[in-house]
Each structure stands twice: as C-alpha cells, then as structure tokens.
Design a protein around this motif. Structure first.
Motif, mmCIF file in Angstrom:
data_model
loop_
_atom_site.group_PDB
_atom_site.id
_atom_site.type_symbol
_atom_site.label_atom_id
_atom_site.label_comp_id
_atom_site.label_asym_id
_atom_site.label_seq_id
_atom_site.Cartn_x
_atom_site.Cartn_y
_atom_site.Cartn_z
ATOM 1 N N PRO A 28 0.848 -1.271 -0.215
ATOM 2 C CA PRO A 28 -0.023 0.127 -0.051
ATOM 3 C C PRO A 28 0.880 1.378 0.115
ATOM 4 C CG PRO A 28 -0.446 -1.241 1.943
ATOM 5 C CD PRO A 28 0.728 -1.928 1.326
ATOM 6 N N ALA A 29 0.439 2.207 -0.502
ATOM 7 C CA ALA A 29 1.144 3.345 -0.729
ATOM 8 C C ALA A 29 1.110 3.965 0.860
ATOM 9 C CB ALA A 29 0.253 4.343 -1.283
ATOM 10 N N MET A 30 2.387 4.641 1.012
ATOM 11 C CA MET A 30 2.707 5.225 2.442
ATOM 12 C C MET A 30 2.544 6.750 2.358
ATOM 13 S SD MET A 30 2.900 2.572 4.274
ATOM 14 C CE MET A 30 4.209 2.529 5.556
ATOM 15 N N VAL A 31 2.114 7.327 3.439
ATOM 16 C CA VAL A 31 1.937 8.719 3.526
ATOM 17 C C VAL A 31 2.838 9.286 4.513
ATOM 18 C CG1 VAL A 31 0.360 10.851 3.953
ATOM 19 C CG2 VAL A 31 -0.538 8.965 2.571
ATOM 20 N N VAL A 32 3.659 10.434 4.133
ATOM 21 C CA VAL A 32 4.524 10.967 5.407
ATOM 22 C C VAL A 32 4.014 11.632 6.093
ATOM 23 C CG1 VAL A 32 6.896 12.172 5.717
ATOM 24 C CG2 VAL A 32 6.582 10.465 3.638
ATOM 25 N N GLN A 33 3.908 11.640 7.619
ATOM 26 C CA GLN A 33 3.708 12.827 8.530
ATOM 27 C C GLN A 33 4.613 13.139 9.220
ATOM 28 O OE1 GLN A 33 0.455 13.606 8.886
ATOM 29 N NE2 GLN A 33 -0.380 12.434 7.359
ATOM 30 N N SER A 34 4.570 14.417 9.369
ATOM 31 C CA SER A 34 5.682 15.028 10.420
ATOM 32 C C SER A 34 4.985 15.210 11.609
ATOM 33 C CB SER A 34 6.134 16.325 9.713
ATOM 34 O OG SER A 34 7.113 17.033 10.214
ATOM 35 N N ILE A 35 5.782 15.090 12.795
ATOM 36 C CA ILE A 35 5.337 15.241 14.046
ATOM 37 C C ILE A 35 6.357 16.239 14.743
ATOM 38 C CG2 ILE A 35 3.821 13.278 14.200
ATOM 39 C CD1 ILE A 35 5.726 12.156 16.083
ATOM 40 N N ARG A 36 5.997 16.550 15.728
ATOM 41 C CA ARG A 36 7.006 17.430 16.732
ATOM 42 C C ARG A 36 6.771 16.744 18.079
ATOM 43 N NH1 ARG A 36 8.744 21.986 14.166
ATOM 44 N NH2 ARG A 36 7.409 22.835 12.434
ATOM 45 N N LEU A 37 7.853 16.384 18.551
ATOM 46 C CA LEU A 37 7.972 15.792 19.902
ATOM 47 C C LEU A 37 8.663 16.456 20.944
ATOM 48 C CD1 LEU A 37 8.534 11.851 18.880
ATOM 49 C CD2 LEU A 37 6.321 13.078 19.382
ATOM 50 N N PRO A 38 8.394 16.648 22.169
ATOM 51 C CA PRO A 38 9.469 17.233 23.100
ATOM 52 C C PRO A 38 10.657 16.199 23.038
ATOM 53 C CG PRO A 38 7.352 16.731 24.216
ATOM 54 C CD PRO A 38 7.426 16.107 22.778
ATOM 55 N N GLU A 39 11.704 16.821 23.636
ATOM 56 C CA GLU A 39 13.210 16.182 23.407
ATOM 57 C C GLU A 39 13.101 14.922 24.045
ATOM 58 O OE1 GLU A 39 17.622 16.939 24.525
ATOM 59 O OE2 GLU A 39 16.323 18.511 24.648
ATOM 60 N N ASP A 40 12.519 14.705 25.147
ATOM 61 C CA ASP A 40 12.462 13.262 25.896
ATOM 62 C C ASP A 40 11.754 12.326 25.344
ATOM 63 O OD1 ASP A 40 10.057 14.863 26.602
ATOM 64 O OD2 ASP A 40 9.703 13.848 28.640
ATOM 65 N N LEU A 41 10.502 12.775 24.755
ATOM 66 C CA LEU A 41 9.855 11.611 24.029
ATOM 67 C C LEU A 41 10.675 11.451 22.611
ATOM 68 C CD1 LEU A 41 5.896 12.758 23.993
ATOM 69 C CD2 LEU A 41 7.267 10.912 25.202
ATOM 70 N N ALA A 42 11.118 12.414 21.961
ATOM 71 C CA ALA A 42 12.108 12.217 20.724
ATOM 72 C C ALA A 42 13.205 10.892 21.131
ATOM 73 C CB ALA A 42 12.498 13.404 20.351
ATOM 74 N N ARG A 43 13.888 11.322 22.368
ATOM 75 C CA ARG A 43 15.124 10.490 22.580
ATOM 76 C C ARG A 43 14.426 9.154 22.989
ATOM 77 N NH1 ARG A 43 16.948 13.491 26.552
ATOM 78 N NH2 ARG A 43 18.068 14.638 25.204
ATOM 79 N N TRP A 44 13.355 9.008 23.481
ATOM 80 C CA TRP A 44 12.587 7.835 23.819
ATOM 81 C C TRP A 44 12.438 7.037 22.580
ATOM 82 C CZ3 TRP A 44 8.306 4.958 22.439
ATOM 83 C CH2 TRP A 44 7.907 3.789 23.136
ATOM 84 N N VAL A 45 12.090 7.490 21.568
ATOM 85 C CA VAL A 45 11.456 7.031 20.122
ATOM 86 C C VAL A 45 12.687 6.538 19.774
ATOM 87 C CG1 VAL A 45 10.714 7.377 18.010
ATOM 88 C CG2 VAL A 45 9.364 8.168 19.897
ATOM 89 N N GLU A 46 13.920 7.246 19.776
ATOM 90 C CA GLU A 46 15.138 6.970 18.934
ATOM 91 C C GLU A 46 15.782 5.815 19.843
ATOM 92 O OE1 GLU A 46 17.405 10.661 19.119
ATOM 93 O OE2 GLU A 46 16.243 11.416 17.582
#
Length: 100
Positions: A28-46
């Motif tokens: 299936p086609a994929m759609v890119v979504q851009s999100i803004r996360l606080p630094e602590d959440l971004a670090r957790w995701v990484e």
C-alpha cells in the motif's frame, strides 16, 4: 560508482520493445506525516528504535497502529519471514546477555 549519465546510457543500450508493465501493487502507498515531539519523547523513540534494531518511523507506526486498533481485536497478522527471524534473534540475544 557509476554516474547518473552512465545509468541512462546503460538503459538506452537495451531493447525495451518486449517489456511488460507490472501494475500489481507491491504494498500500500505510504503517506509521510511530520510530528513535533518534546526532546524526552524524541529521545525515547530513538532509544526504542535502537533497542529494536529498526528506525524511529517503524516504532511510531507501530504505536499508531496499536492505538488505532479497537480493544479486543484479534485479526490475523502477516509478518515477513526476515522480520520474524530478526525479532526472534533479538529476543534470544536479550535473553542470554549477561545483566549489566
């Protein structure tokens, strides 16, 4: 490494008159979504992506898929063999790693 011009020349040297167009969808086609996360959440995701041996978009996609799934849903899921093997390998590696 070959240049773009080299690649185009290579394509010109072939007879494409008998070629057939493959119109079957591979996924299936994929759609890119851009999100803004606080630094602590971004670090957790990484960190979670590194722990899983994947990239942040896979972690976020999994979280969104789980959030969108109705409670109690028990659909059959298809998993690529390579993904299953990787997950099993990672689980075994974590199980046999000595405690730090």
């Amino acid at each position: 490494m070959a240049s773009r011009d080299d690649a185009l020349r290579a394509l010109e040297d072939r007879d494409w008159s008998g070629a057939e167009v493959d119109t079957s969808p591979s996924r299936p086609a994929m759609v890119v979504q851009s999100i803004r996360l606080p630094e602590d959440l971004a670090r957790w995701v990484e960190d979670e992506a590194a722990r899983q041996g994947t990239n942040p978009s896979v972690v976020i996609r999994g979280l969104v898929e789980r959030a969108a799934r109705p409670a109690g849903r028990t659909d059959v899921v298809t998993v690529r063999r390579t993904e299953l093997e990787l997950a099993l390998h990672q689980a075994v590696e974590r199980a046999i790693e000595p405690a730090a």
